[in-house]
Every structure is written in C-alpha cells, then in structure tokens.
Design a protein around this motif. Sequence first.
Motif, short mmCIF file in Angstrom:
data_model
loop_
_atom_site.label_atom_id
_atom_site.label_comp_id
_atom_site.label_asym_id
_atom_site.label_seq_id
_atom_site.Cartn_x
_atom_site.Cartn_y
_atom_site.Cartn_z
N GLU A 97 0.89 -1.04 0.07
CA GLU A 97 0.06 0.00 -0.01
C GLU A 97 0.82 1.55 -0.10
OE1 GLU A 97 -2.25 -3.25 1.91
OE2 GLU A 97 -0.35 -2.51 2.11
N LYS A 98 2.09 1.07 0.33
CA LYS A 98 2.96 2.12 0.63
C LYS A 98 3.95 2.18 -0.55
CE LYS A 98 2.43 2.87 5.51
NZ LYS A 98 3.22 2.83 7.10
N ASN A 113 3.99 0.65 -3.52
CA ASN A 113 3.13 0.65 -4.51
C ASN A 113 3.69 -0.09 -5.69
OD1 ASN A 113 0.80 1.92 -5.80
ND2 ASN A 113 2.47 3.02 -7.43
#
Length: 287
Positions: A82-83, A85
């Motif tokens: 989620e961070k 990517n």
Amino acid sequence: MRLTIRLVLLAIALNAGSFLQAQNKVLIIGIDGCRPDGLLAAKTPNLDKIWENGAYSFSAQTDPISSSGICWTAMLTGVWHEKHNVLTNEYKDPNIGEYPHFYRRVKEQKPDLKLYSIVNWSPIHKILQKGDADIVNYLLSDEKVTQRVVDLLQNDNPDAVFVQLDEVDGAGHRYDYVPESSEYLKAIEKADELVGSMITAIKRRELIKKENWLILVSTDHGGSKKGHGKDIPEHTTIFFIANGNDVQKGKIKQQVNVVDVAVTALEHLGIESEEDWNLDGKVIGIR
C-alpha cells in the motif's frame, strides 16, 4: 615525566578501546520461493546450524500479494505494498521517493559504507536509485551469484550485502513447492550448499576479529501447485533467521513479517528508523 607517561597510557587505552569496538556488518540472503516446511524437510546442515544457533521463526508472514516483486520490495523497503506501490513483477510506478530501498537510508546517514546487491532475478534492482549500491550485478545462476559474493567477501570490505538466490523458486514452478517434491527439496539443498560457501567466506575474512556480522536469511514467498500469488498460508508463510553476536537466540515468540528485515538491518548498521519514514517493519531478533 609522569604527565608524559599518563598521556601515553591514555593513548594506549583509547586505541585499545577502538580496536575492541567491532564494526557492524550485515549479510542478507534471500532464497526465493522457499517454504519453511520445505526448508525443514530438506537436508540443510548449513542453514540448520545458522538457525539452531540464532533467532528464528518458521511462521513469519510475507505480503498477501505473494508475488516476487511485491514481496522483495516489502523486504527491502520495510513497508507493505500500500505504501511502496509495487503491485506486480513489472514494478510500475514504485513509490521509491517516499519509501526507498533501505540502502538509500543507509547512504543518507552513512555515505561511506560500502553496499552491494547481488542477485539472480534482476527486477529486484528496479527500486535501487543511483548511488544506493556500490555495485549491482545481474547474474543468471545461483552458482554465479554465490561466486561473486564469495569473491567480494574474500577480497573486498563490504558493510552490507544483499543476495538473492532464485533456483528454489524455479524448482517450485517446475515441479511443485510441496515438501513431498524431491526435486524441490534438492533445489533447497543446493541453496544450502551455496549459503555454506558464503558463511565460510565470512569466517575466513582477515578482519573478522574486528567485525560484527549479522546474518539474515529469509524468503519472499512460498507456493503450491507450481505457483504462488494468493493470500493463503502456503503462499504467505515464510521463514526468518538471524545469526550473530547481537542475536537473541531461540524461537522468536512475537509475530515476524517480511518488512522486518530492512528495519533490523538498519538497526544493526547503527541507523535508527525515524518516525517520519513511516515504516511498517520493526527490529526483530537482535538486542
């Protein structure tokens, strides 16, 4: 005269103190696609010696999108997808500006350290930025990767080395990832031999008495039925092994995740994770 003697004794004491302070170094070995139960089923005397005399977890967890690009990036950045990517093996639009390879963190604080990344599966290097590593190798067999690592450990002075072996994953894709697959176990046993060569190279270093090596061994994902990428235990359960003077020996009781690898390596290299880095990993297995 007495003052001169005192100064000489003080200088000797200071030099002795600096001599005794070993330089922290880290070797991270990633064995692609190696399931924990496969590792335990195979004949792996070198890896057994490392985990039996170190800290270990055979129930660690990788990213639920259990594909190589996503999981290696989680390991090397210390954050989940989620961070960072990275959502596929194509590495489209990785968020390395905000969540870079941990080598970037090292270089920002300790630019003189010598960092190396030596891998079989070259896409791993797509998150490296210019200047992150002193050398990047794109090699086509685990044997050649190991030869390069051994040469580096014998003839250079690295501070951090990341190594990726790929052929266990290849055997999983070709034969199956289950411990019942003799070909899969053979591939793990071959990887164990290569790991043994690397550990021997460290032990034979001329400066070993002045060094404090942390050995971290893990994997990116598991697999089943010749594939992986699902959010199921066979794919997301991995192992984590830490060995070195600063390791708290024994089974790690707390939850271990793939994102813990980079954060633990940073800590050993004397770099405390800053709050604004917003990392998901934690220091694990070391004092």
